[in-house]
Scaffold this motif. Structure first.
Motif, short mmCIF file in Angstrom:
data_model
loop_
_atom_site.label_atom_id
_atom_site.label_comp_id
_atom_site.label_asym_id
_atom_site.label_seq_id
_atom_site.Cartn_x
_atom_site.Cartn_y
_atom_site.Cartn_z
N VAL B 118 0.82 -1.21 0.00
CA VAL B 118 0.00 0.00 0.00
C VAL B 118 0.86 1.28 0.00
N PRO B 119 1.87 1.38 0.87
CA PRO B 119 2.71 2.59 0.81
C PRO B 119 3.41 2.73 -0.53
N GLU B 120 3.79 1.59 -1.12
CA GLU B 120 4.42 1.62 -2.45
C GLU B 120 3.51 2.31 -3.47
N LEU B 121 2.27 1.84 -3.50
CA LEU B 121 1.34 2.38 -4.48
C LEU B 121 1.03 3.85 -4.20
N LEU B 122 0.87 4.20 -2.93
CA LEU B 122 0.59 5.59 -2.58
C LEU B 122 1.77 6.47 -2.98
N ALA B 123 2.98 5.96 -2.81
CA ALA B 123 4.16 6.71 -3.23
C ALA B 123 4.13 6.90 -4.74
N TRP B 124 3.69 5.84 -5.41
CA TRP B 124 3.65 5.85 -6.87
C TRP B 124 2.69 6.91 -7.41
N VAL B 125 1.59 7.16 -6.68
CA VAL B 125 0.67 8.22 -7.11
C VAL B 125 1.01 9.55 -6.44
N GLY B 126 2.22 9.62 -5.84
CA GLY B 126 2.70 10.91 -5.33
C GLY B 126 2.18 11.30 -3.97
N LEU B 127 1.82 10.31 -3.19
CA LEU B 127 1.29 10.64 -1.86
C LEU B 127 2.16 10.03 -0.76
N LYS B 128 3.46 9.92 -1.07
CA LYS B 128 4.40 9.31 -0.13
C LYS B 128 4.35 9.99 1.24
N HIS B 129 4.12 11.31 1.22
CA HIS B 129 4.17 12.06 2.49
C HIS B 129 2.79 12.24 3.12
N HIS B 130 1.81 11.53 2.57
CA HIS B 130 0.46 11.70 3.10
C HIS B 130 -0.17 10.37 3.47
N LEU B 131 0.67 9.41 3.81
CA LEU B 131 0.15 8.07 4.08
C LEU B 131 -0.88 8.06 5.20
N GLU B 270 5.42 -7.83 -9.82
CA GLU B 270 4.86 -7.30 -11.05
C GLU B 270 4.83 -5.78 -11.05
N ARG B 271 4.69 -5.23 -9.87
CA ARG B 271 4.59 -3.77 -9.82
C ARG B 271 5.99 -3.20 -9.70
N ASP B 272 6.24 -2.18 -10.53
CA ASP B 272 7.54 -1.55 -10.45
C ASP B 272 7.36 -0.09 -10.04
N PRO B 273 7.49 0.18 -8.78
CA PRO B 273 7.26 1.55 -8.34
C PRO B 273 8.41 2.48 -8.74
N GLY B 274 9.47 1.89 -9.25
CA GLY B 274 10.64 2.70 -9.53
C GLY B 274 10.58 3.45 -10.86
N GLU B 275 9.61 3.13 -11.70
CA GLU B 275 9.52 3.80 -13.00
C GLU B 275 9.47 5.31 -12.82
N PRO B 276 10.53 6.01 -13.15
CA PRO B 276 10.59 7.42 -12.79
C PRO B 276 9.57 8.27 -13.56
N HIS B 277 9.35 7.97 -14.84
CA HIS B 277 8.48 8.85 -15.61
C HIS B 277 7.02 8.69 -15.23
N ARG B 278 6.72 7.62 -14.48
CA ARG B 278 5.34 7.43 -14.05
C ARG B 278 5.11 7.94 -12.63
N THR B 279 6.16 8.23 -11.94
CA THR B 279 6.00 8.62 -10.55
C THR B 279 5.50 10.06 -10.47
N TRP B 280 4.58 10.24 -9.58
CA TRP B 280 4.00 11.56 -9.43
C TRP B 280 4.93 12.47 -8.65
N GLU B 281 5.02 13.68 -9.16
CA GLU B 281 5.71 14.69 -8.37
C GLU B 281 4.71 15.19 -7.35
N GLU B 282 5.18 15.31 -6.14
CA GLU B 282 4.30 15.86 -5.11
C GLU B 282 4.02 17.31 -5.44
N PRO B 283 2.75 17.68 -5.56
CA PRO B 283 2.46 19.09 -5.87
C PRO B 283 2.95 19.98 -4.72
N ALA B 284 3.54 21.08 -5.07
CA ALA B 284 4.16 21.93 -4.05
C ALA B 284 3.10 22.55 -3.12
#
Ligand code: ADP
Ligand code: MG
Lengths: 297, 284
Positions: B118-131, B270-284
């Motif tokens: 779950v934290p992996e996926l949340l990080a992937w959609v750019g919510l790493k700091h909002h778990l 199967e899930r690769d959270p490391g794909e950089p171009h797919r990772t969300w930038e945290e909106p400022a």
């Protein structure tokens, strides 16, 4: 204590807040009712066992009768009694025994009263045949005029009927209280279900079975049932102890019943709290599952 | 995967919101569901995720007629469908991480797996700091991404997203679309409901267009490269014809089913959270 992460914030519901206290009160009432029922039932049974199979026949002293003719009259009467179908034993009570029996009614001054005490015959009855008492009474009048047959069972029928009524009332109260507990718990669960309708819907839509939702309500019912059982049994213990203390000092009939107390009669104190928790959980499960099944999807 | 045949929708005793709806969604396909507000897009999605019963017609899901399903069959069906609701439907008192974990907990996934994925996926959609953030403390766009994470966490074989770009500006909207395309490439059948014609226009996915209570299929990819004349005379392929022209082969259906099975086994690698171009930038 006893907290779990739940999807449904059931503990925040106003309707559920008083549930532990309500269950506590119900458990309290149920324990008291059950203990009274047990005590009264037991006392009644013992009383009946002691008294059944016995009766007493009173032979009043005749005027101007000397000791010899009195003895002859009494012997004839006892023979007449023993000669009755269904009577298996007779025993003439001696003076000391009589005094002991009469003392509660006449006080310590039995001897100083100067009234002639009647002769008393204790009669044992056959367990299966009941003697024809009116026929016996007729025969006795001929031998010992004024003889009175005191049928203990008949004499005590009123008292036993009263105790039976108390027992029935106590059992009805017990059943009512347990049913009311189930009702309150079911009502609270229904209220919780409609308060959290939207969450329940989401939980369903992401793949929950009805039993998943029911389990959360059951967990709450378990906790609240546990608190309630604790509160109720604590109060009931205090009440029963106080009742025991007062009753042993109190009036005669109460004392007589309370003295029949035996240790196994604390079972309600153990079983009813457990039953209350179980009833709460089962009721909640049924209430939630039936409510969910009535939902469209 | 999904088949509608003459389906109608009405709410209570109201008028028919949709009628005569017929189409099929092949496994692995990607469709837009397009129409103005109030056209019935959400209603159509509800039919698919078993949130609404059709007033008429037949709905088949994973090869089974939903009208013959028992109540106890729904959960298994719904677990194969991920839904991004128009109003998110996050659970207010649960943190982002618990909201996303909900489908897994319901499915009985081990807690250790949940804490890993779950934290992996949340990080992937750019919510790493909002778990641990509650939904109310998140912006509309962030809530939307929590909702999307919850919809995809159990690797559904069918993803339904209702206006998933409604609360975000176009830039983020397009990036969300890439996320859905990525899932589609991994085998998920995707349906995106939207009224945003601009967004739809940027992609060549097939479109189910709702107008006047009925639906028709538009296939930009098929219409454009083929003869212009055909496109001119018949620019929009009726759904029923579309079905006939592109029969869903049984073999393909089987493959899809196997794929679903595999997906449901929840393989972490199967899930690769490391794909950089797919990772969300945290909106400022
Ligand atoms: N729960 C409901 N009860 C009654 N009518 C509804 C309900 N949901 C939607 N509708 C009606 O159905 C029509 C289609 O709504 P909806 O499916 O939400 O459209 P869209 O998602 O395309 O905006 C609208 O006219 C709306 O008023
Ligand atoms: Mg809508």
């Amino acid at each position: 204590m006893l907290r779990f992460r739940t999807d449904l914030p059931l503990d925040r519901d106003q309707t559920a807040r008083f549930l532990p206290w309500i269950i506590g009160f119900m458990v309290y009432l149920a324990i008291i009712a059950a203990t009274i029922a047990l005590l009264v039932h037991h006392a009644t049974q013992r009383w009946q066992r002691d008294l059944s199979g016995q009766l007493t026949i009173e032979l009043p002293v005749l005027e101007n009768e000397d000791a010899d003719s009195r003895r002859q009259r009494v012997d004839a009467a006892v023979e007449e009694i023993a000669d009755t179908n269904g009577i298996i034993g007779t025993r003439l009570l001696d003076e000391a025994e009589m005094r002991r029996l009469l003392q509660p009614w006449l006080g310590d001054q039995v001897d100083q009263l100067g009234i002639p005490l009647p002769d008393l015959v204790a009669v044992s009855l056959a367990p299966d045949i009941s003697p024809n008492l009116s026929e016996l009474a007729e025969r006795l009048q001929a031998v010992s005029p004024g003889a009175v047959i005191e049928d203990h069972v008949a004499f005590n029928a009123g008292a036993i009927g009263f105790l039976r009524t108390i027992e029935v009332v106590a059992i009805s109260l017990l059943v009512l209280v347990l049913a009311a507990t189930a009702g309150v718990v079911a009502f609270t669960a229904r209220a919780g279900l409609s308060i959290h309708r939207r969450i329940v819907e989401v939980v369903h839509l992401v793949g929950a079975h009805d039993s998943y939702v029911a389990r959360q309500f059951q967990a709450q019912a378990f906790r609240y049932g546990f608190y309630g059982a604790f509160i109720g049994s604590l109060l009931a213990t205090a009440t029963l102890l106080m009742a025991a203390i007062f009753a042993t000092r109190g009036a005669a009939p109460m004392t007589a019943v309370v003295r029949t107390f035996e240790p196994w009669m604390i079972w309600p104190l153990v079983l009813i709290p457990l039953a209350a928790i179980l009833i709460a959980m089962v009721t909640v499960r049924i209430a939630v599952l039936t409510a969910l099944r009535r939902m469209a999807y | 995967m999904v088949l509608f045949d003459g389906v109608a929708v009405r709410y209570g005793a109201g008028p028919e919101v949709l009628r005569g709806i017929s189409f099929t969604l092949a496994p692995g396909s990607f469709h837009f569901l397009v129409g103005p507000s109030g056209a019935g897009k959400s209603s159509l999605l509800k039919l698919i995720y078993l949130g609404l019963r059709p007033a008429a017609g037949r709905v088949e899901l994973f090869g089974r007629n939903v009208s013959v399903l028992k109540r106890s069959d729904y959960p298994a069906m719904r677990r194969r469908i991920g839904v991004v609701f128009q109003d998110f439907r996050l659970i207010d008192h649960l943190s982002a991480i618990d909201n996303v974990a909900l489908p897994l907990r319901i499915a009985g996934v081990r807690e250790s797996d949940i804490r890993r994925h779950v934290p992996e996926l949340l990080a992937w959609v750019g919510l790493k700091h909002h778990l641990d953030a509650l939904p109310a403390t998140l912006s509309g766009g962030q809530q939307q991404r929590v909702a999307i994470a919850r919809a995809v966490i159990s690797r559904p074989s069918l993803l339904l997203a209702d206006e998933p770009t409604g609360n975000v500006d176009d830039g983020i909207g397009v990036r969300l679309m890439y996320l859905f395309e990525e899932l589609n490439k991994m085998g998920t059948t995707v349906v995106i409901a939207t009224h945003n014609e601009g967004l739809v226009g940027r992609f060549t996915h097939r479109q189910l267009r709702i107008a006047n209570g009925t639906v028709r299929l538009v296939d930009p990819a098929a219409a454009m490269p083929l003869a212009q004349s055909q496109a001119a005379t018949q620019p929009q392929i009726d759904m029923r014809h579309g079905t006939a022209a592109q029969p869903e082969p049984a073999a393909q259906g089987d493959a899809g089913a196997r794929q679903m099975q595999a997906g449901r086994e929840y393989a972490a690698d199967e899930r690769d959270p490391g794909e950089p171009h797919r990772t969300w930038e945290e909106p400022a």
